[in-house]
Design a protein around this motif. Structure first.
Motif, PDB file in Angstrom:
ATOM      1  N   ILE A 124       0.875  -1.169   0.000  1.00 24.91           N
ATOM      2  CA  ILE A 124       0.000   0.000   0.000  1.00 24.91           C
ATOM      3  C   ILE A 124       0.914   1.221   0.000  1.00 24.91           C
ATOM      4  CG2 ILE A 124      -1.783   1.286   1.244  1.00 24.91           C
ATOM      5  CD1 ILE A 124      -2.790  -1.409   0.199  1.00 24.91           C
ATOM      6  N   LEU A 125       0.672   2.151  -0.919  1.00 24.80           N
ATOM      7  CA  LEU A 125       1.532   3.321  -1.080  1.00 24.80           C
ATOM      8  C   LEU A 125       0.995   4.581  -0.412  1.00 24.80           C
ATOM      9  CD1 LEU A 125       2.301   2.784  -4.858  1.00 24.80           C
ATOM     10  CD2 LEU A 125       3.752   2.173  -2.917  1.00 24.80           C
ATOM     11  N   ASP A 126      -0.341   4.692  -0.303  1.00 26.71           N
ATOM     12  CA  ASP A 126      -0.939   5.907   0.247  1.00 26.71           C
ATOM     13  C   ASP A 126      -2.392   5.624   0.601  1.00 26.71           C
ATOM     14  OD1 ASP A 126      -1.083   8.541   1.086  1.00 26.71           O
ATOM     15  OD2 ASP A 126      -0.729   9.413  -0.879  1.00 26.71           O
ATOM     16  N   CYS A 127      -3.029   6.589   1.247  1.00 23.00           N
ATOM     17  CA  CYS A 127      -4.439   6.473   1.607  1.00 23.00           C
ATOM     18  C   CYS A 127      -5.091   7.840   1.468  1.00 23.00           C
ATOM     19  CB  CYS A 127      -4.601   5.960   3.024  1.00 23.00           C
ATOM     20  SG  CYS A 127      -3.973   7.106   4.263  1.00 23.00           S
ATOM     21  N   MET A 182      -5.650  -7.028   4.934  1.00 25.87           N
ATOM     22  CA  MET A 182      -5.427  -6.294   6.179  1.00 25.87           C
ATOM     23  C   MET A 182      -3.961  -6.265   6.605  1.00 25.87           C
ATOM     24  SD  MET A 182      -8.041  -4.680   6.858  1.00 25.87           S
ATOM     25  CE  MET A 182      -7.377  -3.969   8.341  1.00 25.87           C
ATOM     26  N   PRO A 183      -3.176  -7.319   6.399  1.00 22.56           N
ATOM     27  CA  PRO A 183      -1.756  -7.209   6.767  1.00 22.56           C
ATOM     28  C   PRO A 183      -1.035  -6.086   6.005  1.00 22.56           C
ATOM     29  CG  PRO A 183      -2.350  -9.508   6.546  1.00 22.56           C
ATOM     30  CD  PRO A 183      -3.523  -8.690   6.034  1.00 22.56           C
ATOM     31  N   ALA A 184      -1.341  -5.914   4.734  1.00 21.91           N
ATOM     32  CA  ALA A 184      -0.708  -4.842   3.943  1.00 21.91           C
ATOM     33  C   ALA A 184      -1.152  -3.468   4.445  1.00 21.91           C
ATOM     34  CB  ALA A 184      -1.038  -5.005   2.462  1.00 21.91           C
ATOM     35  N   ILE A 185      -2.414  -3.343   4.804  1.00 30.67           N
ATOM     36  CA  ILE A 185      -2.916  -2.066   5.322  1.00 30.67           C
ATOM     37  C   ILE A 185      -2.293  -1.767   6.681  1.00 30.67           C
ATOM     38  CG2 ILE A 185      -4.984  -0.876   6.171  1.00 30.67           C
ATOM     39  CD1 ILE A 185      -6.519  -2.282   3.878  1.00 30.67           C
ATOM     40  N   SER A 186      -2.239  -2.758   7.548  1.00 37.67           N
ATOM     41  CA  SER A 186      -1.617  -2.569   8.863  1.00 37.67           C
ATOM     42  C   SER A 186      -0.144  -2.199   8.720  1.00 37.67           C
ATOM     43  CB  SER A 186      -1.753  -3.837   9.703  1.00 37.67           C
ATOM     44  OG  SER A 186      -3.113  -4.066  10.012  1.00 37.67           O
ATOM     45  N   GLU A 187       0.562  -2.864   7.823  1.00 37.93           N
ATOM     46  CA  GLU A 187       1.974  -2.557   7.595  1.00 37.93           C
ATOM     47  C   GLU A 187       2.149  -1.119   7.101  1.00 37.93           C
ATOM     48  OE1 GLU A 187       5.333  -3.903   4.422  1.00 37.93           O
ATOM     49  OE2 GLU A 187       4.276  -5.516   5.455  1.00 37.93           O
ATOM     50  N   PHE A 188       1.250  -0.670   6.216  1.00 35.86           N
ATOM     51  CA  PHE A 188       1.309   0.698   5.727  1.00 35.86           C
ATOM     52  C   PHE A 188       1.235   1.690   6.886  1.00 35.86           C
ATOM     53  CE2 PHE A 188      -1.139   4.521   4.642  1.00 35.86           C
ATOM     54  CZ  PHE A 188      -0.257   5.137   3.772  1.00 35.86           C
ATOM     55  N   TRP A 220     -11.372   1.371  11.811  1.00 36.79           N
ATOM     56  CA  TRP A 220     -11.388  -0.087  11.779  1.00 36.79           C
ATOM     57  C   TRP A 220     -10.017  -0.711  11.565  1.00 36.79           C
ATOM     58  CZ3 TRP A 220      -9.585  -1.330   7.015  1.00 36.79           C
ATOM     59  CH2 TRP A 220      -9.847  -0.465   5.967  1.00 36.79           C
ATOM     60  N   VAL A 221      -8.997   0.080  11.307  1.00 35.17           N
ATOM     61  CA  VAL A 221      -7.657  -0.452  11.092  1.00 35.17           C
ATOM     62  C   VAL A 221      -6.991  -0.707  12.435  1.00 35.17           C
ATOM     63  CG1 VAL A 221      -5.339   0.042  10.206  1.00 35.17           C
ATOM     64  CG2 VAL A 221      -7.348   0.670   8.853  1.00 35.17           C
ATOM     65  N   LYS A 222      -6.391  -1.877  12.571  1.00 35.91           N
ATOM     66  CA  LYS A 222      -5.681  -2.248  13.789  1.00 35.91           C
ATOM     67  C   LYS A 222      -4.185  -2.326  13.471  1.00 35.91           C
ATOM     68  CE  LYS A 222      -9.547  -3.072  15.973  1.00 35.91           C
ATOM     69  NZ  LYS A 222     -10.363  -1.906  15.821  1.00 35.91           N
ATOM     70  N   VAL A 223      -3.386  -1.605  14.257  1.00 32.44           N
ATOM     71  CA  VAL A 223      -1.930  -1.662  14.111  1.00 32.44           C
ATOM     72  C   VAL A 223      -1.303  -2.073  15.429  1.00 32.44           C
ATOM     73  CG1 VAL A 223      -1.775   0.001  12.223  1.00 32.44           C
ATOM     74  CG2 VAL A 223      -1.680   0.809  14.560  1.00 32.44           C
ATOM     75  N   LYS A 224      -0.089  -2.595  15.328  1.00 29.82           N
ATOM     76  CA  LYS A 224       0.625  -3.050  16.540  1.00 29.82           C
ATOM     77  C   LYS A 224       1.121  -1.887  17.343  1.00 29.82           C
ATOM     78  CE  LYS A 224       2.134  -7.197  14.224  1.00 29.82           C
ATOM     79  NZ  LYS A 224       3.240  -7.959  13.729  1.00 29.82           N
TER      80      LYS A 224
END
Length: 79
Positions: free
Chosen positions: A23-26, A57-63, A75-79
């Protein structure tokens, strides 16, 4: 066609499933979200609605882990 990202409401080729490389941007669009995706084996990134990323979702979380200053939907969950 130019080299910039393409606005799209569906994957690069309709009815085919593509794997997200990164994912490059949002961006917020109305009440929804779009993500700029770089697809595996596809040269041009495209803007896609969040509903197209149900398996990504892993790609979005990594972004968001690497871009914590970017606006983030609740709704996005990050570490």
């Amino acid at each position: 066609m130019g080299d910039g990202p393409v606005d799209s409401a569906q994957p690069p080729v309709a009815n085919e499933e593509f794997a997200v490389e990164t994912i490059l941007d949002c961006r917020a669009v109305g009440r929804g979200w779009q993500f700029l995706a770089k697809w595996e084996n596809y040269n041009q990134p495209t803007w896609e609605t969040s509903s197209n990323f149900t398996r990504c979702m892993p790609a979005i979380s990594e972004f968001y882990e690497t871009n914590p200053d970017k606006p983030m939907p609740g709704w996005v969950k990050v570490k």
